[in-house]
Design an enzyme around this catalytic site. Structure first.
Site, short mmCIF file in Angstrom:
data_model
loop_
_atom_site.label_atom_id
_atom_site.label_comp_id
_atom_site.label_asym_id
_atom_site.label_seq_id
_atom_site.Cartn_x
_atom_site.Cartn_y
_atom_site.Cartn_z
N ASP A 32 140.09 -5.66 16.26
CA ASP A 32 139.19 -4.57 15.86
C ASP A 32 138.39 -5.02 14.63
O ASP A 32 138.96 -5.58 13.68
CB ASP A 32 140.00 -3.31 15.55
CG ASP A 32 139.13 -2.07 15.50
OD1 ASP A 32 139.31 -1.19 16.36
OD2 ASP A 32 138.26 -1.97 14.61
N ILE A 33 137.11 -4.76 14.65
CA ILE A 33 136.22 -5.20 13.57
C ILE A 33 136.48 -4.42 12.27
O ILE A 33 136.14 -4.88 11.19
CB ILE A 33 134.74 -5.04 14.02
CG1 ILE A 33 133.83 -5.96 13.26
CG2 ILE A 33 134.28 -3.59 13.94
CD1 ILE A 33 132.44 -6.09 13.84
N ASN A 89 142.60 6.83 22.09
CA ASN A 89 141.82 8.00 21.69
C ASN A 89 140.97 8.42 22.88
O ASN A 89 140.29 7.58 23.49
CB ASN A 89 140.92 7.66 20.50
CG ASN A 89 141.73 7.34 19.25
OD1 ASN A 89 142.81 7.89 19.04
ND2 ASN A 89 141.22 6.43 18.43
N GLN A 96 137.54 9.16 19.67
CA GLN A 96 136.96 8.09 20.50
C GLN A 96 135.49 7.91 20.11
O GLN A 96 134.71 8.87 20.11
CB GLN A 96 137.07 8.42 22.00
CG GLN A 96 136.59 7.27 22.87
CD GLN A 96 136.82 7.49 24.36
OE1 GLN A 96 137.25 8.56 24.78
NE2 GLN A 96 136.51 6.48 25.16
N SER A 97 135.14 6.69 19.77
CA SER A 97 133.76 6.39 19.37
C SER A 97 133.09 5.40 20.31
O SER A 97 131.87 5.32 20.35
CB SER A 97 133.73 5.85 17.93
OG SER A 97 134.46 4.66 17.84
N HIS A 102 140.03 1.92 26.03
CA HIS A 102 140.69 0.83 25.29
C HIS A 102 142.00 1.34 24.69
O HIS A 102 142.12 2.51 24.33
CB HIS A 102 139.79 0.26 24.19
CG HIS A 102 139.18 1.29 23.30
ND1 HIS A 102 138.11 2.07 23.68
CD2 HIS A 102 139.51 1.70 22.05
CE1 HIS A 102 137.79 2.89 22.70
NE2 HIS A 102 138.63 2.71 21.70
P1 AMP Z 1 137.76 4.45 19.20
O1 AMP Z 1 137.25 5.09 17.94
O2 AMP Z 1 139.13 4.83 19.61
O3 AMP Z 1 136.74 4.61 20.32
O4 AMP Z 1 137.86 2.90 18.88
C1 AMP Z 1 136.75 2.06 18.84
C2 AMP Z 1 137.13 0.92 17.97
O5 AMP Z 1 136.20 -0.12 18.20
C3 AMP Z 1 137.08 1.23 16.48
O6 AMP Z 1 138.37 1.03 15.91
C4 AMP Z 1 136.05 0.25 15.93
O7 AMP Z 1 136.40 -0.26 14.67
C5 AMP Z 1 136.06 -0.84 17.00
N1 AMP Z 1 134.84 -1.62 17.09
C6 AMP Z 1 133.57 -1.16 17.03
N2 AMP Z 1 132.70 -2.19 17.18
C7 AMP Z 1 133.44 -3.31 17.32
C8 AMP Z 1 133.14 -4.69 17.49
N3 AMP Z 1 131.86 -5.14 17.56
N4 AMP Z 1 134.15 -5.58 17.58
C9 AMP Z 1 135.44 -5.15 17.51
N5 AMP Z 1 135.80 -3.86 17.36
C10 AMP Z 1 134.81 -2.95 17.25
#
Ligand code: AMP
Length: 116
Positions: A32-33, A89, A96-97, A102
């Site tokens: 995760d970034i 999420n 969830q974003s 995932h």
């Molecule tokens: P969620 O909020 O459950 O949808 O998780 C999405 C996750 O993706 C978050 O924890 C972000 O930090 C992660 N994320 C967003 N962009 C990237 C990226 N380019 N590389 C790796 N993780 C990412």
């Protein structure tokens, strides 16, 4: 089928860089970034499924596979003794974003319950 505007589809296609630590014919795992714990890995199905809520009966084996990969990665990251959390999420209200299903694997620090 890859979705053009999906961030994780673009990572899976190699269009956006990520620290990939595992890949098989059905899933990819990358760090995760914006890590929320010393270990924070995302396990993503190769196929675009928006969320757990969109998964169907046909996806049952895939969902099980994602959890098995989560456990394998937790093991490889040294989290078996200390424990870890696997989180999906689902929906904006639950945080969830990115709308490509995932599994988060978090560990390496104490994890409180209930989560926020
Ligand atoms: P969620 O909020 O459950 O949808 O998780 C999405 C996750 O993706 C978050 O924890 C972000 O930090 C992660 N994320 C967003 N962009 C990237 C990226 N380019 N590389 C790796 N993780 C990412």
């Amino acid at each position: 089928m890859a979705e053009q505007n999906c961030l994780f589809c673009r990572i899976l296609e190699g269009e956006i860089p990520a620290e990939v630590i595992y890949r098989d014919d059905r899933s990819v795992a990358f760090r995760d970034i914006n890590a929320q714990a010393p270990v924070h890995v995302l396990i993503v199905p190769s196929e675009h499924i928006e969320s757990l809520d969109e998964a169907s009966q046909r996806d049952e084996a895939l969902l099980g596979h994602l959890l098995r990969v989560a456990a394998r990665i937790a093991n490889e990251e040294g989290l078996t003794e200390s424990g870890y959390r696997a989180v999906i999420n689902t929906g904006e209200g639950a945080g969830q974003s990115v709308f490509h299903l995932h599994v988060h694997v978090l560990g390496g620090r104490p994890l409180n319950w209930p989560p926020g």
